[in-house]
Design a protein around this motif. Structure first.
Motif, PDB file in Angstrom:
ATOM      1  N   ALA A  79     101.972  29.841  38.568  1.00 41.82           N
ATOM      2  CA  ALA A  79     102.978  30.907  38.514  1.00 41.82           C
ATOM      3  C   ALA A  79     102.294  32.262  38.459  1.00 41.82           C
ATOM      4  N   ALA A 137     101.242  33.136  41.821  1.00 41.64           N
ATOM      5  CA  ALA A 137     102.439  33.496  42.590  1.00 41.64           C
ATOM      6  C   ALA A 137     102.849  34.922  42.256  1.00 41.64           C
ATOM      7  N   ALA A 138     102.711  35.270  40.967  1.00 47.05           N
ATOM      8  CA  ALA A 138     103.069  36.631  40.545  1.00 47.05           C
ATOM      9  C   ALA A 138     102.170  37.661  41.216  1.00 47.05           C
ATOM     10  N   VAL A 184     103.274  37.999  44.822  1.00 44.98           N
ATOM     11  CA  VAL A 184     104.543  38.744  44.915  1.00 44.98           C
ATOM     12  C   VAL A 184     104.292  40.225  44.658  1.00 44.98           C
ATOM     13  N   ARG A 185     103.448  40.513  43.668  1.00 42.45           N
ATOM     14  CA  ARG A 185     103.166  41.915  43.345  1.00 42.45           C
ATOM     15  C   ARG A 185     102.544  42.626  44.546  1.00 42.45           C
ATOM     16  N   VAL A 209     105.152  43.118  47.197  1.00 41.04           N
ATOM     17  CA  VAL A 209     106.086  44.208  46.856  1.00 41.04           C
ATOM     18  C   VAL A 209     105.413  45.563  47.108  1.00 41.04           C
ATOM     19  N   LEU A 229     110.348  37.286  50.451  1.00 41.82           N
ATOM     20  CA  LEU A 229     109.362  36.902  49.436  1.00 41.82           C
ATOM     21  C   LEU A 229     109.360  35.385  49.238  1.00 41.82           C
ATOM     22  N   ARG A 230     110.539  34.807  49.204  1.00 43.49           N
ATOM     23  CA  ARG A 230     110.622  33.341  49.018  1.00 43.49           C
ATOM     24  C   ARG A 230     109.966  32.619  50.189  1.00 43.49           C
ATOM     25  N   LEU A 246     106.214  32.978  49.964  1.00 45.09           N
ATOM     26  CA  LEU A 246     105.627  32.143  48.913  1.00 45.09           C
ATOM     27  C   LEU A 246     105.632  30.674  49.317  1.00 45.09           C
ATOM     28  N   GLU A 247     106.733  30.229  49.875  1.00 48.42           N
ATOM     29  CA  GLU A 247     106.824  28.816  50.278  1.00 48.42           C
ATOM     30  C   GLU A 247     105.808  28.495  51.360  1.00 48.42           C
ATOM     31  N   ALA A 275     108.327  26.768  46.677  1.00 47.37           N
ATOM     32  CA  ALA A 275     107.477  27.458  45.718  1.00 47.37           C
ATOM     33  C   ALA A 275     107.952  27.148  44.321  1.00 47.37           C
ATOM     34  N   ARG A 302     114.549  27.070  44.491  1.00 46.81           N
ATOM     35  CA  ARG A 302     113.535  27.627  45.396  1.00 46.81           C
ATOM     36  C   ARG A 302     113.291  29.114  45.128  1.00 46.81           C
ATOM     37  N   TYR A 303     114.281  29.767  44.568  1.00 46.35           N
ATOM     38  CA  TYR A 303     114.133  31.195  44.287  1.00 46.35           C
ATOM     39  C   TYR A 303     113.534  31.481  42.898  1.00 46.35           C
ATOM     40  N   VAL A 356     110.712  30.859  41.263  1.00 45.24           N
ATOM     41  CA  VAL A 356     109.352  31.428  41.134  1.00 45.24           C
ATOM     42  C   VAL A 356     109.343  32.892  41.583  1.00 45.24           C
ATOM     43  N   VAL A 357     110.091  33.179  42.652  1.00 38.72           N
ATOM     44  CA  VAL A 357     110.146  34.560  43.145  1.00 38.72           C
ATOM     45  C   VAL A 357     110.719  35.468  42.058  1.00 38.72           C
ATOM     46  N   SER A 365     108.395  35.947  39.185  1.00 38.76           N
ATOM     47  CA  SER A 365     107.285  36.833  39.572  1.00 38.76           C
ATOM     48  C   SER A 365     107.732  38.289  39.600  1.00 38.76           C
ATOM     49  N   THR A 425     107.588  40.176  36.440  1.00 37.53           N
ATOM     50  CA  THR A 425     106.260  40.525  35.896  1.00 37.53           C
ATOM     51  C   THR A 425     105.594  41.669  36.661  1.00 37.53           C
ATOM     52  N   LEU A 426     106.341  42.319  37.522  1.00 37.02           N
ATOM     53  CA  LEU A 426     105.753  43.462  38.245  1.00 37.02           C
ATOM     54  C   LEU A 426     105.232  44.482  37.231  1.00 37.02           C
ATOM     55  N   PRO A 427     104.084  45.079  37.496  1.00 34.35           N
ATOM     56  CA  PRO A 427     103.516  46.003  36.502  1.00 34.35           C
ATOM     57  C   PRO A 427     104.341  47.273  36.343  1.00 34.35           C
TER      58      PRO A 427
END
Lengths: 184, 131
Positions: A115, A118-119, A122-123, A126, A172-173, A176-177, A184, B32-33, B35-36, B39, B42-44
């Protein structure tokens, strides 16, 4: 009278400590919007100060057609965007979208199994989004602003904001997948 | 709400996104969503330097120009006109101010000009010092 109105009246009547209270209340939101737009921590402090200086100068113009939060957010968004334009950073160009895809593909897929990883993915994804999209996503998820509030801050209508949010999260999904394999 | 209209599939997917965000919904799409959404939480966030609010307030205090109230402005202008008139009279009667004892007319007018500038600047300086 709402707390916002009381605070604004206190500031306008120059009550000691009132503006400092306003700053403390909204500095997090301001810094967040600016940071998400400019993506450089070293200018966030200065641009946040500029934002709140402008808020102080223009507070008498506030008519409460929107919330104080949205109005201040709008000032921060304008200042952040202007900074980006000054730096000739492209706003809403195809380049940003392409970078989103490219950076996503460059990431080390094999190591992205937790995870936490994954974060990180994603970061980075973004960060690579166009300014409007990354602002929408982070205001919605981190500041828990409503879609109409985000629309007031950034300008486009609520339907457009919802659509951007939906598509970005889907993107994003899918990313990740594709990289983590399967769901994911 | 103007803009793009969601079709049925998109609306279902939107609801799955929102369910995942609230850690609700146990359907496949919501899962499925998840984890997205986790995440995204947790964006800074940026951190501002210490005493940010205090620094903003001090910067505002420094930047605020002393503003004259309408009554003060009128008073300053009246004083300035009176002072200028006195200066012109003094310049015309050259014996009053020794430095103006000169035969050169241009020097005399230069001195008058300097006095006029001083006349306008003096009350303002006084006001800035809280006078």
């Amino acid at each position: 009278m709402s707390a916002d109105r009381e605070l604004v009246e206190a500031v306008l009547s120059r009550r000691p400590g009132a503006f400092e209270r306003l700053v403390r209340e909204y500095q997090g939101l301001v810094a967040h919007i600016v940071f998400r737009l400019v993506r450089h921590a070293d200018v966030v402090d200065e641009l946040s100060q500029d934002t709140l200086m402008r808020v102080h100068r223009r507070l008498h113009q506030l008519r409460f057609e929107s919330t104080l939060k949205a109005w201040i957010g709008r000032v921060a968004y304008t200042i952040g965007l202007r900074h980006l334009q000054k730096q000739a950073a492209s706003v809403e160009t195809a380049d940003d979208g392409e970078r989103f895809e490219r950076e996503a593909a460059d990431e080390n897929i094999e190591s992205a199994h937790s995870a936490r990883e994954a974060a990180v993915i994603v970061r980075e994804a973004v960060d690579a989004l166009p300014p409007l999209q990354r602002t929408i996503v982070s205001l919605y998820h981190l500041d828990e602003l409503s879609i109409p509030e985000i629309a007031e801050i950034t300008g486009p209508p609520s339907g457009t904001i919802k659509s951007h949010l939906f598509r970005t999260r889907r993107q994003l999904r899918e990313m990740l997948e594709a990289r983590l394999g399967g769901e994911a | 709400m103007s803009g793009h209209r969601f079709d049925e599939d998109e609306q279902r997917e939107w609801e799955a996104q929102e369910n995942a965000r609230r850690s609700a919904g146990d359907d496949a799409l919501s899962r499925r969503y998840r984890v997205v959404m986790q995440s995204l939480e947790t964006l800074p966030r940026p951190s501002l330097r210490a005493d940010f609010a205090g620094r903003v307030v001090r910067r505002i205090e420094r930047s605020e120009e002393p503003v004259l109230a309408p009554f003060e402005r009128v008073t300053v202008i009246v004083f300035a006109i009176a002072f200028t008139a006195a200066a012109v009279v003094a310049a015309a009667m050259t014996n009053v101010v020794p430095m103006l004892e000169t035969d050169t007319a241009s020097l005399r007018w230069l001195a008058v000009l300097a006095l006029c500038v001083a006349a306008f600047a003096f009350p303002l300086r006084l006001r800035e010092r809280g006078g």
